[in-house]
Design a protein around this motif. Structure first.
Motif, PDB file in Angstrom:
ATOM      1  N   GLY A 197       0.801  -1.222   0.000  1.00 44.64           N
ATOM      2  CA  GLY A 197       0.000   0.000   0.000  1.00 44.64           C
ATOM      3  C   GLY A 197       0.832   1.269   0.000  1.00 44.64           C
ATOM      4  N   LEU A 198       2.053   1.208  -0.494  1.00 45.29           N
ATOM      5  CA  LEU A 198       2.937   2.376  -0.460  1.00 45.29           C
ATOM      6  C   LEU A 198       2.593   3.402  -1.524  1.00 45.29           C
ATOM      7  CD1 LEU A 198       6.388   0.619   0.150  1.00 45.29           C
ATOM      8  CD2 LEU A 198       4.843   1.672   1.820  1.00 45.29           C
ATOM      9  N   LEU A 199       2.011   2.938  -2.606  1.00 42.42           N
ATOM     10  CA  LEU A 199       1.649   3.845  -3.697  1.00 42.42           C
ATOM     11  C   LEU A 199       0.357   3.363  -4.338  1.00 42.42           C
ATOM     12  CD1 LEU A 199       5.140   4.338  -5.404  1.00 42.42           C
ATOM     13  CD2 LEU A 199       3.838   6.144  -4.278  1.00 42.42           C
ATOM     14  N   ASP A 200      -0.230   4.252  -5.119  1.00 41.33           N
ATOM     15  CA  ASP A 200      -1.477   3.954  -5.787  1.00 41.33           C
ATOM     16  C   ASP A 200      -1.198   3.325  -7.159  1.00 41.33           C
ATOM     17  OD1 ASP A 200      -4.325   4.221  -6.234  1.00 41.33           O
ATOM     18  OD2 ASP A 200      -3.710   5.702  -7.742  1.00 41.33           O
ATOM     19  N   ALA A 201      -1.874   2.235  -7.462  1.00 37.78           N
ATOM     20  CA  ALA A 201      -1.598   1.477  -8.693  1.00 37.78           C
ATOM     21  C   ALA A 201      -1.811   2.304  -9.960  1.00 37.78           C
ATOM     22  CB  ALA A 201      -2.460   0.227  -8.738  1.00 37.78           C
ATOM     23  N   ALA A 202      -2.767   3.215  -9.928  1.00 36.76           N
ATOM     24  CA  ALA A 202      -3.054   4.001 -11.131  1.00 36.76           C
ATOM     25  C   ALA A 202      -1.917   4.972 -11.441  1.00 36.76           C
ATOM     26  CB  ALA A 202      -4.357   4.775 -10.947  1.00 36.76           C
ATOM     27  N   GLU A 203      -1.261   5.435 -10.380  1.00 40.68           N
ATOM     28  CA  GLU A 203      -0.172   6.389 -10.575  1.00 40.68           C
ATOM     29  C   GLU A 203       1.177   5.675 -10.739  1.00 40.68           C
ATOM     30  OE1 GLU A 203      -0.569  10.158  -8.548  1.00 40.68           O
ATOM     31  OE2 GLU A 203       1.333   9.732  -7.535  1.00 40.68           O
ATOM     32  N   PHE A 204       1.381   4.668  -9.943  1.00 46.44           N
ATOM     33  CA  PHE A 204       2.642   3.920  -9.942  1.00 46.44           C
ATOM     34  C   PHE A 204       2.498   2.762 -10.923  1.00 46.44           C
ATOM     35  CE2 PHE A 204       5.315   0.638  -7.579  1.00 46.44           C
ATOM     36  CZ  PHE A 204       6.528   1.232  -7.859  1.00 46.44           C
ATOM     37  N   ARG A 205       2.541   3.091 -12.205  1.00 45.67           N
ATOM     38  CA  ARG A 205       2.135   2.075 -13.188  1.00 45.67           C
ATOM     39  C   ARG A 205       3.247   1.636 -14.127  1.00 45.67           C
ATOM     40  NH1 ARG A 205       0.679   7.054 -14.749  1.00 45.67           N
ATOM     41  NH2 ARG A 205       0.856   7.624 -16.945  1.00 45.67           N
ATOM     42  N   HIS A 206       4.394   2.320 -14.098  1.00 47.40           N
ATOM     43  CA  HIS A 206       5.396   2.011 -15.123  1.00 47.40           C
ATOM     44  C   HIS A 206       6.506   1.078 -14.670  1.00 47.40           C
ATOM     45  CE1 HIS A 206       3.806   4.405 -18.290  1.00 47.40           C
ATOM     46  NE2 HIS A 206       3.759   5.486 -17.535  1.00 47.40           N
ATOM     47  N   LEU A 207       6.886   0.230 -15.605  1.00 47.66           N
ATOM     48  CA  LEU A 207       8.118  -0.540 -15.495  1.00 47.66           C
ATOM     49  C   LEU A 207       8.921  -0.176 -16.735  1.00 47.66           C
ATOM     50  CD1 LEU A 207       6.779  -4.072 -14.427  1.00 47.66           C
ATOM     51  CD2 LEU A 207       7.921  -2.379 -12.972  1.00 47.66           C
ATOM     52  N   SER A 208       9.975   0.612 -16.551  1.00 48.06           N
ATOM     53  CA  SER A 208      10.820   1.015 -17.669  1.00 48.06           C
ATOM     54  C   SER A 208      11.988   0.054 -17.739  1.00 48.06           C
ATOM     55  CB  SER A 208      11.290   2.464 -17.464  1.00 48.06           C
ATOM     56  OG  SER A 208      12.230   2.829 -18.461  1.00 48.06           O
ATOM     57  N   MET A 209      11.922  -0.852 -18.703  1.00 44.63           N
ATOM     58  CA  MET A 209      12.981  -1.877 -18.809  1.00 44.63           C
ATOM     59  C   MET A 209      12.960  -2.486 -20.194  1.00 44.63           C
ATOM     60  SD  MET A 209      11.251  -4.746 -16.307  1.00 44.63           S
ATOM     61  CE  MET A 209       9.824  -5.739 -16.789  1.00 44.63           C
ATOM     62  N   GLY A 210      14.133  -2.926 -20.649  1.00 49.39           N
ATOM     63  CA  GLY A 210      14.262  -3.513 -21.976  1.00 49.39           C
ATOM     64  C   GLY A 210      14.892  -2.520 -22.929  1.00 49.39           C
ATOM     65  N   MET A 211      15.869  -2.995 -23.715  1.00 50.55           N
ATOM     66  CA  MET A 211      16.577  -2.157 -24.675  1.00 50.55           C
ATOM     67  C   MET A 211      16.620  -2.886 -26.015  1.00 50.55           C
ATOM     68  SD  MET A 211      19.453  -0.626 -22.096  1.00 50.55           S
ATOM     69  CE  MET A 211      20.653  -1.896 -22.340  1.00 50.55           C
ATOM     70  N   SER A 212      17.511  -2.439 -26.913  1.00 48.24           N
ATOM     71  CA  SER A 212      17.544  -3.014 -28.262  1.00 48.24           C
ATOM     72  C   SER A 212      17.587  -4.537 -28.262  1.00 48.24           C
ATOM     73  CB  SER A 212      18.769  -2.494 -29.022  1.00 48.24           C
ATOM     74  OG  SER A 212      18.629  -1.126 -29.304  1.00 48.24           O
ATOM     75  N   GLY A 213      18.425  -5.099 -27.397  1.00 47.85           N
ATOM     76  CA  GLY A 213      18.681  -6.530 -27.470  1.00 47.85           C
ATOM     77  C   GLY A 213      17.711  -7.404 -26.687  1.00 47.85           C
ATOM     78  N   ASP A 214      16.950  -6.794 -25.794  1.00 44.76           N
ATOM     79  CA  ASP A 214      16.160  -7.657 -24.897  1.00 44.76           C
ATOM     80  C   ASP A 214      14.744  -7.143 -24.655  1.00 44.76           C
ATOM     81  OD1 ASP A 214      16.648  -5.487 -23.250  1.00 44.76           O
ATOM     82  OD2 ASP A 214      18.267  -6.480 -22.155  1.00 44.76           O
ATOM     83  N   LEU A 215      14.244  -6.343 -25.585  1.00 47.64           N
ATOM     84  CA  LEU A 215      12.925  -5.758 -25.333  1.00 47.64           C
ATOM     85  C   LEU A 215      11.818  -6.808 -25.280  1.00 47.64           C
ATOM     86  CD1 LEU A 215      10.954  -5.291 -28.143  1.00 47.64           C
ATOM     87  CD2 LEU A 215      12.881  -3.839 -28.696  1.00 47.64           C
ATOM     88  N   GLU A 216      11.984  -7.916 -26.018  1.00 47.67           N
ATOM     89  CA  GLU A 216      10.945  -8.960 -25.996  1.00 47.67           C
ATOM     90  C   GLU A 216      10.812  -9.570 -24.593  1.00 47.67           C
ATOM     91  OE1 GLU A 216      13.128  -8.687 -28.492  1.00 47.67           O
ATOM     92  OE2 GLU A 216      11.953  -8.653 -30.353  1.00 47.67           O
TER      93      GLU A 216
END
Ligand code: PLP
Length: 250
Positions: A197-216
């Motif tokens: 319950g540390l953050l709200d799911a609607a606001e805390f929604r991003h996972l920034s990960m994956g680059m050219s070689g491993d985006l899949e």
């Protein structure tokens, strides 16, 4: 700098990346609209970024405040979300706020304090993501996963920071199955933070990960933003260690 590519070539590469993203979404049973492409534009000159914007791209990430500054004249008039994805020094806070709408690399309380102070002066909010070191490599910035929930709890005293997600630079390995646990770990960390319950799911929604070689792999593990440079703009002259290692000025 990077090999000179024209608009047709850029378009082909962007199309290919979007295709890879769509295929990965289909494979993972996710909607294509759930994952956004961020162009990692370090060393890419402003005109080429503008070309990508003309082709419909709307989000870039820069690693150096100085590069944001140099490219600002060309990029500011464009409809481009500019994120900061490099190591941010506390004394660059004022500058970064001038050029970027999101800092993906929040990794220490001192930086949060400096951002908060400046944001209060400017009476504005800032989107931030917390950078996590999921690969356990010393060369990478970011919080240890086990310290991340506590760190996020502490961020509650900074009302001008809107914590929108987690970011990681994964392990470098040609084998996607070795990269996967780090990405899965970031997803699990987000789930844990929400469970507590540390953050709200609607606001805390991003996972920034994956680059050219491993985006899949990243998309299979829940990425909402993939950050792609080389596969679009070609290889860079500077090694990534120039951008990612400790003791280097940003
Ligand atoms: C350069 C960079 C990327 C993109 O990496 P590529 O392998 O060129 O796609 C992604 N994230 C960060 C933080 C970067 O510095």
């Amino acid at each position: 700098m990077q090999s000179d590519i024209d608009s047709a070539q850029l378009q082909r590469r962007l199309t290919a990346i979007h295709k890879r993203m769509e295929n990965a979404c289909r494979f993972a049973g996710r909607r294509a609209t759930d994952v956004r492409l961020l162009l990692a534009t370090k060393t890419v000159d402003a005109d080429r970024i503008a070309m990508a914007a003309q082709l419909g791209e709307c989000m870039i990430g820069e690693n150096k405040v100085q590069e944001l500054k140099i490219k600002d004249e060309v990029l500011a008039p464009l409809q481009l979300e500019r994120h900061f994805i490099g190591h941010l020094q506390t004394n660059k806070v004022k500058d970064v706020l001038q050029y970027a709408g999101c800092v993906q690399t929040l990794d220490r309380i001192g930086l949060a304090e400096a951002l908060q102070q400046r944001l209060e002066t400017e009476t504005r909010m800032l989107d931030v993501m917390v950078q996590v070191n999921t690969s356990n490599e010393e060369s990478k910035f970011g919080l240890a996963p086990e310290h991340t929930p506590e760190f996020i709890r502490k961020l509650h005293i900074f009302p001008n920071l809107r914590v929108t997600g987690l970011m990681t630079i994964g392990l470098f390995d040609a084998d996607p199955e070795r990269v996967r646990p780090g990405f899965a770990g970031l997803r699990e960390l987000r789930e844990e933070i929400l469970r507590e319950g540390l953050l709200d799911a609607a606001e805390f929604r991003h996972l920034s990960m994956g680059m050219s070689g491993d985006l899949e792999v990243a998309i299979q593990e829940g990425a909402t933003i993939v950050r792609v440079g080389t596969a679009i703009f070609g290889s860079r002259n500077l090694p990534d260690s120039y951008y990612w290692n400790e003791n280097i000025e940003s």
